[in-house]
Design an enzyme around this catalytic site. Structure first.
Site, PDB file in Angstrom:
ATOM      1  N   CYS C  47       8.261   6.369  10.790  1.00 51.58           N
ATOM      2  CA  CYS C  47       8.800   5.007  10.753  1.00 51.58           C
ATOM      3  C   CYS C  47       9.477   4.699   9.425  1.00 51.58           C
ATOM      4  O   CYS C  47      10.189   3.723   9.293  1.00 51.58           O
ATOM      5  CB  CYS C  47       7.706   3.978  11.068  1.00 51.58           C
ATOM      6  N   HIS C  95      12.980  18.236  -2.530  1.00 53.64           N
ATOM      7  CA  HIS C  95      12.803  16.980  -1.785  1.00 53.64           C
ATOM      8  C   HIS C  95      11.700  17.117  -0.745  1.00 53.64           C
ATOM      9  O   HIS C  95      10.815  16.253  -0.628  1.00 53.64           O
ATOM     10  CB  HIS C  95      14.124  16.578  -1.124  1.00 53.64           C
ATOM     11  N   SER C 105       6.784   8.497  -0.568  1.00 51.91           N
ATOM     12  CA  SER C 105       6.292   7.547   0.429  1.00 51.91           C
ATOM     13  C   SER C 105       6.253   6.138  -0.123  1.00 51.91           C
ATOM     14  O   SER C 105       6.316   5.932  -1.332  1.00 51.91           O
ATOM     15  CB  SER C 105       4.890   7.941   0.877  1.00 51.91           C
ATOM     16  N   GLU C 110       0.189   8.871  -0.194  1.00 55.80           N
ATOM     17  CA  GLU C 110      -0.487   8.661   1.082  1.00 55.80           C
ATOM     18  C   GLU C 110      -0.606   9.956   1.856  1.00 55.80           C
ATOM     19  O   GLU C 110       0.168  10.879   1.672  1.00 55.80           O
ATOM     20  CB  GLU C 110       0.274   7.599   1.904  1.00 55.80           C
ATOM     21  N   GLY C 185     -14.861 -15.691  12.372  1.00 57.89           N
ATOM     22  CA  GLY C 185     -13.472 -15.924  12.772  1.00 57.89           C
ATOM     23  C   GLY C 185     -13.130 -14.945  13.875  1.00 57.89           C
ATOM     24  O   GLY C 185     -13.740 -13.877  13.990  1.00 57.89           O
ATOM     25  N   ALA C 186     -12.161 -15.286  14.703  1.00 58.31           N
ATOM     26  CA  ALA C 186     -11.844 -14.392  15.814  1.00 58.31           C
ATOM     27  C   ALA C 186     -10.356 -14.157  15.957  1.00 58.31           C
ATOM     28  O   ALA C 186      -9.884 -13.736  16.992  1.00 58.31           O
ATOM     29  CB  ALA C 186     -12.419 -14.968  17.101  1.00 58.31           C
ATOM     30  N   GLY C 187      -9.611 -14.416  14.902  1.00 57.99           N
ATOM     31  CA  GLY C 187      -8.162 -14.236  14.979  1.00 57.99           C
ATOM     32  C   GLY C 187      -7.747 -12.802  14.727  1.00 57.99           C
ATOM     33  O   GLY C 187      -8.558 -11.881  14.710  1.00 57.99           O
ATOM     34  N   ALA C 190      -9.260 -11.170  11.621  1.00 55.79           N
ATOM     35  CA  ALA C 190     -10.666 -10.828  11.853  1.00 55.79           C
ATOM     36  C   ALA C 190     -10.749  -9.543  12.651  1.00 55.79           C
ATOM     37  O   ALA C 190     -11.586  -8.683  12.396  1.00 55.79           O
ATOM     38  CB  ALA C 190     -11.365 -11.966  12.590  1.00 55.79           C
TER      39      ALA C 190
END
Lengths: 285, 474, 356
Positions: C47, C95, C105, C110, C185-187, C190
């Site tokens: 990506c 490269h 990265s 990473e 919390g449940a969003g 969370a």
């Protein structure tokens, strides 16, 4: 010969201390491995030195067949050796080699002080010490002292780790040290192992005193301070088990206990005439 | 009452005891060094007597110190009396976390624990139960199983004895203190310095102790004692005895009770149960001597105390013996102790012209000689001859001690050790297994396992292994 | 034999182009390249990056690069002239090694990229689109990637707030498998947080939310247990880690509540992670004994610290990459001249990797 072996052992111990600090501040596993093996060889060297000392000790007829622990030199060397062995066993089992930097310096101080300040000469036992109890009582007590020294190192690591995480800005050291709960648990485990041993040692001392001096407990300085040490660790155990406390406060108490151990071992020699290493045979240079 | 039972109060009590005991090691105590105490009080006129009044110079036998110990014993009794044994007295755990029988609470409660597992086994309930039982028995767990309509329940435990550790330890402490009390009330200690060939009566028992022979030896070339021992005979005290204290010999002796050689670590046991013991505690020089040996131009000669030696210069006799000579303030001769650290003999020399001079010679220092004048002052001079040896009369420092509480204390200590070992060296753990036939049917059984350990973190791996073993039966 | 490379990465300005290219699957791109007549080619498509590596005749290098550029343009559906970077030979090798080491990265050092490089190589290998040189090159790239990560601190220290939080929890409790976690919390936040802690296999997960239904939904997703809002304090006493991310304006967890909760916990530590904005937990809670309150700001600072540390290591890592790239290129030169040479592995040359 014996002093040579102890010096070799001491050099190996010094190397382990250096390696343990190197391991603490870098991430190279090799340091840990090397520290382990060097320490192992150091333990062996000290054991060999002990064997030589025993041979020289038993050359004097009155000393057969007792442990050569009647002088400061012998006692300090045994203490340091016991600290190393307990570290090797305990932190080895739990794979906490990183605690070497906290525990090994204490062993280093013990043996170093012996080499620097104590007289290595082998002397004859005074009549009060000519008993099989000398093979039991001092050894048991000093083994518990060595364990308490280990606990002190662990407690120190715990204080540092707790401060690190509480500060909300943990440094790289935080990630090297074990978890807070692990350290707290280890501190408790070592003390709970050493406490009955301490009790046995004091009890044996009382029985010996009954046979040598006519009374089980006479409140002389060394006996009293052993009891003070015992009481401080009793406080620790009550706080932890019966009141359910953990963390900093219990560590402070356990450190006070270790301070009492140091005083019991070393400080009382300046107070007691009857019991001390400074009275009658086996002294300080 | 609840204050006395609270952990906080008892912790303060332990600290107070420890502090008081420690304080006693810094202040001189009458029992061990009475002269030091007097010197201390003299040196601190302001608070010396005050400390003395409150008992700080015999701290361990004062009322308030014993009171602290008594309070500790009382608290222990209170704490342990309230709860029935085996009451470990440990801090209460949050509900659902402890070792109380979780099997009764049902599978949901088990699944609330930190150590838990739930799975299904493709076997019948009976065989699953038998399999689980076998797995646990192999690991030496103690098993209790039951089957009911709802399903099967199995409780496995190990090292249950740990529960008793705290109770036994605490009770043993009370026993130890009781033993100490026995000694305090009924016991005694008597110091008996007996010169060789003499005897002394005990005050607290009708016996007389006679020292036939006392020997001691140093390690060659040092002043470290190698051994010292007394050959002793003990008699029942006869009908008539001279009053005047322990040093007075009795004129008629009773029958002999015991005869033995007493060494430092080998006391003599007397009386019923052998509880009165005679110890070789110390020894010293009485200040008397049997003879001195001098080396003169005429050769080696021995002198007994009353004897005068005729020499060319006059008559010499040995008149005074100090076992531990030192030059004190004012340049005078003094004796420091009863130990043979610096034996010195004072000779009196009657010269031909009638003058008398006195001089000191030393066993360890052949080249040194002090002349003592009328006023007692010393001045150094050439030794007229050499003092070769002294044969001092020694006394054997025996001690008679009676400690009726000793075996009580020992029993208490053993109990304490047993209790502490159980408490700290055992690892009590429990496993609960609940089984129900699978609601889905098909001959499978659903199993819920819960665990508890007194050492939570160490049990994790074992718990996982046990669960895996039970699961593997399928 | 020349190595060429062209592509686009997150470092370029026009990210939409990258998106267009990245949309294409590496396997299909390879297929298209193969049918277009390419014989030695590999595609690295993530990506954040789209690159095509190829082995071509040295004289034709420039022309081939243009061909690749046109090909990519067709893929994306836009004219990419001049928008892609090009490298060849030594630069291309360097490269690739740098990319594999995570030096190129978004989050330096990473680890995901190493797996992606491996995938790209295996895909091309599977379609027989590699030759001897490409094989050695890509295997070498993987080796260098691992080497740089182990010999420098380029990959040390978590760089996500969640990773840091889990690591801190481990430094407090040791073994997380006996810990209980409460998510308040449940969003969406969370949920992400719950995912992290559950991946560590904790003993039990609880979810609390003002609306019980939402809590149940989230709990069901992660095999946890929903708790009623009223029993929040009780639950806090029961768990070891609290993750709070409600959308509430005021504090949801107050000092008194935590004090009550701590009094029943036997001195066991409590780790509270407050990732809500505005804060869910009162700051004074941190002063309580055995309570460790970390906010998102604290976690981010730690992450920044780790990234700084990685940046400090960057120089060393780059030097290492350069050295290895040169080593490879010398070998390449030598093999091109027909001399049989062996690439050495390791600092002391122990272990040789025979070509092919």
């Amino acid at each position: 010969m014996e002093v040579l072996l102890i010096k070799i052992g001491f050099a190996l111990l010094s190397a382990s201390v250096v390696l343990s600090f190197a391991y603490l501040f870098s991430r190279n596993e090799n340091f840990s491995l090397w520290m382990w093996y060097v320490l192992g060889v150091g333990i062996a060297a000290h054991a060999a030195a002990f064997a030589v000392r025993v041979e020289a000790f038993w050359a004097i007829a009155e000393n057969r067949y007792y442990f050569p622990i009647n002088s400061f030199f012998g006692a300090l060397c045994y203490l340091g050796w016991a600290m190393m062995v307990i570290f090797w066993l305990v932190e080895g089992k739990h794979r906490l080699h990183v605690l070497g930097a906290f525990v090994l310096p204490l062993a280093w101080i013990s043996i170093g002080a012996g080499l620097r300040y104590a007289d290595p000469a082998v002397s004859g036992l005074v009549p009060a010490l000519q008993s099989y109890w000398i093979n039991i009582h001092p050894i048991i007590l000093m083994t518990s002292y060595a364990a308490f020294a280990n606990a002190f190192g662990v407690g120190l690591a715990l204080l540092i780790q707790e401060r690190q995480i509480k500060s909300r800005r943990p440094s790289a050291l935080c990630y090297r040290l074990p978890a807070i709960e692990e350290l707290d648990n280890l501190n408790y485990r070592i003390i709970s192992f050493a406490f009955p041993v301490l009790t046995v040692g004091i009890f044996m001392g009382g029985v010996w005193a009954y046979n040598a001096w006519g009374r089980f407990w006479g409140w002389d300085a060394k006996e009293t301070w052993a009891l003070v040490t015992w009481l401080i660790y009793v406080v620790y155990l009550h706080m932890r088990l019966f009141a359910g406390w953990r963390g900093r406060k219990t560590v402070y108490v356990s450190m006070a206990g270790f301070a009492a151990v140091v005083f019991t071992f070393y400080g009382v020699n300046f107070l007691s005439e009857l019991h001390g290493y400074l009275s009658g045979g086996g002294g300080i240079r | 009452m609840s204050l006395l039972r609270s952990v906080r109060f008892n912790v303060y009590l332990f600290c107070a005891l420890a502090a008081a005991a420690a304080l006693g090691t810094f202040l001189p105590q009458r029992g061990l060094a009475p002269q030091q105490v007097e010197r201390f009080i003299a040196a601190h006129p302001l608070w010396g007597p005050a400390l003395d009044f409150f008992g700080f110079f015999h701290l361990y036998s004062t009322g308030w110190f014993m009171g602290l110990l008594g309070l500790m014993a009382f608290d222990i009794v209170l704490c342990k009396l309230k709860n029935a044994p085996p009451d470990p007295g440990l801090a209460p755990l949050p509900p659902g976390e402890g070792p109380d029988s979780a099997a009764d609470a049902g599978p949901e409660a088990l699944l609330e624990r930190r150590l838990r597992a739930g799975f299904s086994l493709p076997m019948s309930q009976a065989s699953a139960l038998a399999h689980a039982r076998a797995v646990l028995e192999k690991k030496r767990y103690h098993i209790r199983a039951s089957t009911s309509g709802a399903g099967a329940a199995l409780t496995a435990s190990k090292h249950g004895l740990q529960r008793w550790g705290s109770y036994v330890a605490h009770v043993s402490l009370v026993v130890i203190l009781l033993g100490a009390l026995c000694r305090g009330v009924f016991g005694f200690e008597e110091i008996l310095p007996i010169a060789e060939g003499e005897s002394v009566s005990l005050r607290r028992r009708p016996w007389e102790v006679m020292v036939d022979k006392f020997d001691m030896g140093y390690y060659p070339g040092t002043l470290t004692p190698r051994f010292f021992a007394s050959n002793v005979r003990v008699f029942e005290r006869g009908r008539s005895f001279a009053t005047g204290g322990p040093s007075a010999a009795s004129s008629v002796r009773g029958r002999k009770i015991a005869e033995s050689r007493i060494l430092v670590n080998a006391p003599l046991s007397l009386g019923p149960l052998g509880l009165v013991r005679l110890y070789q505690a110390s020894w010293g020089a009485t200040g008397m001597f049997r003879s001195v040996t001098v080396e003169t131009a005429a050769g080696e000669l021995a002198l007994s105390p009353k004897q005068t030696l005729r020499l060319a210069q006059g008559g010499v006799s040995a008149e005074l013996f100090y076992p531990d000579f030192a030059v004190a303030e004012g340049n005078r001769a003094a004796n420091r102790s009863v130990e043979l650290l610096n034996p010195a003999v004072r000779f009196s020399w009657l010269r031909a012209d009638g003058a008398v001079s006195r001089f000191w010679l030393f066993d360890h220092w052949p080249r040194i000689c002090f002349f003592e004048d009328e006023g007692g002052s010393l001045h150094e001079a050439e030794p007229p001859f050499r003092l070769k040896a002294v044969d001092p009369v020694l006394f054997s420092g025996l001690q008679a001690a009676y400690d009726p509480g000793y075996y009580v204390v020992v029993a208490g200590c053993l109990g304490l050790l047993a209790g502490l070992s159980a408490l700290f060296y055992l690892h009590r753990r429990k496993l609960w297994i609940l089984m129900r036939p699978d609601p889905g049917g098909g001959g499978a059984v659903s199993v819920v396992v819960g665990g508890w350990s007194s050492r939570a973190t160490d049990f994790r791996r074992e718990f996982d292994d046990l669960v895996a073993a039970v699961r593997a039966g399928g | 034999m020349a190595l060429i490379l062209t592509g686009l990465s997150h470092q370029c300005a026009e990210l939409e182009l990258l998106e267009l290219l990245a949309a294409a699957q590496a396997a299909s791109v390879l297929g298209k390249l193969k049918s277009a007549g390419w014989e030695r080619v590999t595609v690295l498509s993530t990506c954040n990056r789209f690159e095509i590596y190829a082995e071509v005749e040295p004289e034709a290098a420039a022309r081939r690069l243009d061909e690749l550029e046109a090909f990519a343009g067709k893929l994306a559906g836009v004219d990419l002239k001049g928008k892609l970077y090009r490298k060849r030979d030594a630069q291309a090798v360097e490269h690739l090694f740098a990319v594999a080491s995570g030096l190129d990265s978004m989050v330096i050092g990473e680890g995901e990229i190493l797996g992606q490089v491996k995938q790209a190589y295996e895909a091309a290998l599977g379609m027989r689109l590699t030759g001897k040189v490409m094989n050695v090159l890509w295997q070498r790239a993987l080796y260098v990637g691992k080497l740089v990560r182990s010999q420098t601190a380029i990959a040390s220290g978590h760089t996500s707030a969640a990773g840091v939080a889990v690591e801190l929890a481990e430094k407090i409790f040791g073994d997380l498998s006996q810990c209980r976690v409460l998510v308040i919390g449940a969003g969406a936040m969370a949920e992400t947080a719950a995912k992290y802690f559950l991946s560590e296999k904790v003993a039990q997960l609880y979810v609390a939310n003002r609306t019980f239904d939402k809590a149940e939904l989230l709990a069901a997703r992660f095999k946890g247990q929903a708790v009623r809002w009223e029993s929040l304090t009780e639950t806090v006493a029961h768990v070891d880690v609290v993750l709070s991310s409600t959308g509430a304006d005021k504090a949801v967890l107050k000092r008194e509540q935590v004090e009550i909760a701590m009094s029943g916990r036997q001195g066991r530590s409590l780790f509270i992670i407050d990732i809500a904005m505005p804060r869910d937990v009162e700051e004074s809670v941190h002063e309580l004994e055995h309570v460790y309150l970390y906010t998102l700001k604290d976690l981010k600072e730690i992450v920044d610290g780790h990234i700084q540390q990685r940046r400090r290591e960057q120089r060393r890592a780059e030097a290492l990459v350069k050295a290895r790239a040169q080593e490879f290129f010398k070998w390449l030169d030598a093999s091109r001249d027909g001399v049989r040479a062996d690439l050495k592995h390791g600092l002391d040359g122990a272990g040789r990797r025979a070509a092919e």
